[in-house]
Design an enzyme around this catalytic site. Structure first.
Site, mmCIF file in Angstrom:
data_model
loop_
_atom_site.group_PDB
_atom_site.id
_atom_site.type_symbol
_atom_site.label_atom_id
_atom_site.label_comp_id
_atom_site.label_asym_id
_atom_site.label_seq_id
_atom_site.Cartn_x
_atom_site.Cartn_y
_atom_site.Cartn_z
ATOM 1 N N LYS A 67 -22.317 32.751 7.331
ATOM 2 C CA LYS A 67 -21.376 32.182 8.314
ATOM 3 C C LYS A 67 -21.289 30.660 8.123
ATOM 4 C CE LYS A 67 -25.239 32.169 11.583
ATOM 5 N NZ LYS A 67 -25.902 32.906 12.663
ATOM 6 N N ARG A 125 -27.082 36.228 24.825
ATOM 7 C CA ARG A 125 -26.016 35.461 24.205
ATOM 8 C C ARG A 125 -24.889 36.406 23.827
ATOM 9 N NH1 ARG A 125 -27.258 32.247 18.625
ATOM 10 N NH2 ARG A 125 -27.284 34.403 17.912
ATOM 11 N N TYR A 134 -23.850 -2.791 12.784
ATOM 12 C CA TYR A 134 -23.440 -2.788 14.187
ATOM 13 C C TYR A 134 -24.632 -3.035 15.103
ATOM 14 C CZ TYR A 134 -18.844 -0.829 13.073
ATOM 15 O OH TYR A 134 -17.585 -0.623 12.592
ATOM 16 N N MET A 194 -19.912 4.934 10.420
ATOM 17 C CA MET A 194 -19.128 6.150 10.169
ATOM 18 C C MET A 194 -19.144 6.551 8.697
ATOM 19 S SD MET A 194 -15.147 6.964 11.078
ATOM 20 C CE MET A 194 -15.312 6.523 12.803
#
Ligand SMILES: *Cc1c(COP(=O)(O)O)cnc(C)c1O
Length: 349
Positions: free
Chosen positions: A35, A130, A244, A292
């Site tokens: 998956k 679930r 940053y 990023m």
């Protein structure tokens, strides 16, 4: 080239499947869970390698993944869809010969009305809460469901990565109580369950993460390496900060390499000021925040200017990186960027 390179060893994936297969008796079939784009490594290539290695049954999460896998594998191998039979799935299930793992009475009704003669399997919940039928629902519907001849009955363990957890034995007992005597093949275990031993194997196992060389399958062969191109080198003076927020400050003249990958590529911000990149066998600490598309590392101590630095490889496994990031290998794998150039090694044969 500015894109990072992800090398995927298909021979290692195949070897891991065979090793997991050998852990159970010959009477137990070993499937392959691919998956989420084969845990980020690529459905088509990984699916074909596993089919070459001998896998005859595959699991995906949704019908669309099953459709892609069927195109890669052609007719033959069974492709099971864990989300079951959802509205809008019928055509795909039929045309691409997918086997929905039915989870609820609603899904049974949908399946039998749309495709009464089409293969299906049944998920029974034993404590995960679930997916799957509740015990009472199964007991009420089992007569009719068994008459329709499911391919197999399955459940899923919540704590299999912790062998000492009491929930394992409790779920095993519940699975026996609900399915003994049905005469239908059964499946309880993913990678963690296979490692719990033969009581947990039944007729079918469903390993995923172990195929990709990650915990809890410690004996697995590593599958990945990820190398990041250096796009700039600079020197910073004592007192200058990097990135940053200025979270890292040089206390001496420092050479920095800026590499082209960041949190948009699945290298999460929790790696900031914590992870290590590697130049051959020399560690280069990440300094400052992961942004990023970029990460900065201290290369002051390197004997030469690097053109690439490695973040996953022989010195730092997927699980090592996950631990530094405060997550699990599954999340690192499934977050691997579509921007990475994927290079496949071997064929699984
Ligand atoms: C994802 C999944 C698996 C595979 O689990 P791993 O821990 O990756 O081996 C097996 N069965 C079900 C129901 C799953 O959702």
């Amino acid at each position: 080239m500015a894109s990072a390179t992800l090398s995927i060893d298909l021979d290692a994936v195949a070897a891991n499947w065979r090793a997991l297969d050998r852990m159970s008796d010959a009477s137990t079939q070993t499937a392959a869970v691919i998956k989420a784009d084969a845990y980020g490594l690529g459905t088509r290539r990984v699916g074909r390698a596993l089919a070459t290695a001998g896998a005859r049954r595959f699991f995906v999460a949704i019908a669309e993944e099953g459709a892609l896998l069927r195109q890669a594998l052609g007719p033959g191998p069974q492709i099971c869809v864990l989300s079951g039979h959802m509205p809008g799935d019928t055509e795909m299930v039929q045309d691409l010969d997918l086997t929905p793992v039915l989870n609820s009475i609603e899904q049974f009704t949908r399946h039998f009305e749309a495709l009464p003669d089409h293969p299906f399997a049944v998920h029974i919940d034993t404590g995960m809460n679930r997916l799957g039928l509740e015990a009472a629902e199964w007991e009420a519907a089992s007569g009719i469901l068994l008459q329709a001849r499911p391919e197999f009955l399955m459940s899923h363990l919540a704590c299999a990565d912790d062998p000492g957890h009491p929930m394992n034995a409790a779920q095993l007992a519940e699975f026996h109580a609900l399915t003994d005597g049905t005469g239908v093949p059964r499946s309880l275990s993913a990678t963690g369950g296979i490692l719990l031993g033969s009581d947990y194997h039944f007729e079918l196992t469903r390993p995923g993460i172990g195929l990709y060389g990650c915990r809890p399958f410690d004996a697995g062969r590593p599958v990945l390496s990820l190398s990041l191109p250096v796009i700039q080198i600079r020197e910073v003076a004592p007192g200058e900060t990097v990135g940053y927020g200025g979270t890292w400050m040089a206390d001496a003249i420092t050479s920095l390499a800026t590499v082209n990958a960041g949190y948009a590529d699945g290298l999460m911000r929790t790696l900031s000021d914590a992870a290590v990149l590697w130049y051959a066998d020399i560690p280069c600490p990440v300094v400052g925040r992961v942004s990023m598309d970029l990460i900065t590392a201290d290369i002051t101590h390197l004997p030469e200017i690097p053109d690439r630095l490695e973040i996953i490889g022989p010195h730092q496994s997927v699980d090592d990186l996950a631990e530094t990031a405060g997550t699990i290998g599954y999340e690192i794998l499934t977050g691997l960027s579509q921007r990475y150039g994927r290079r496949y090694i071997g064929t699984g044969g």
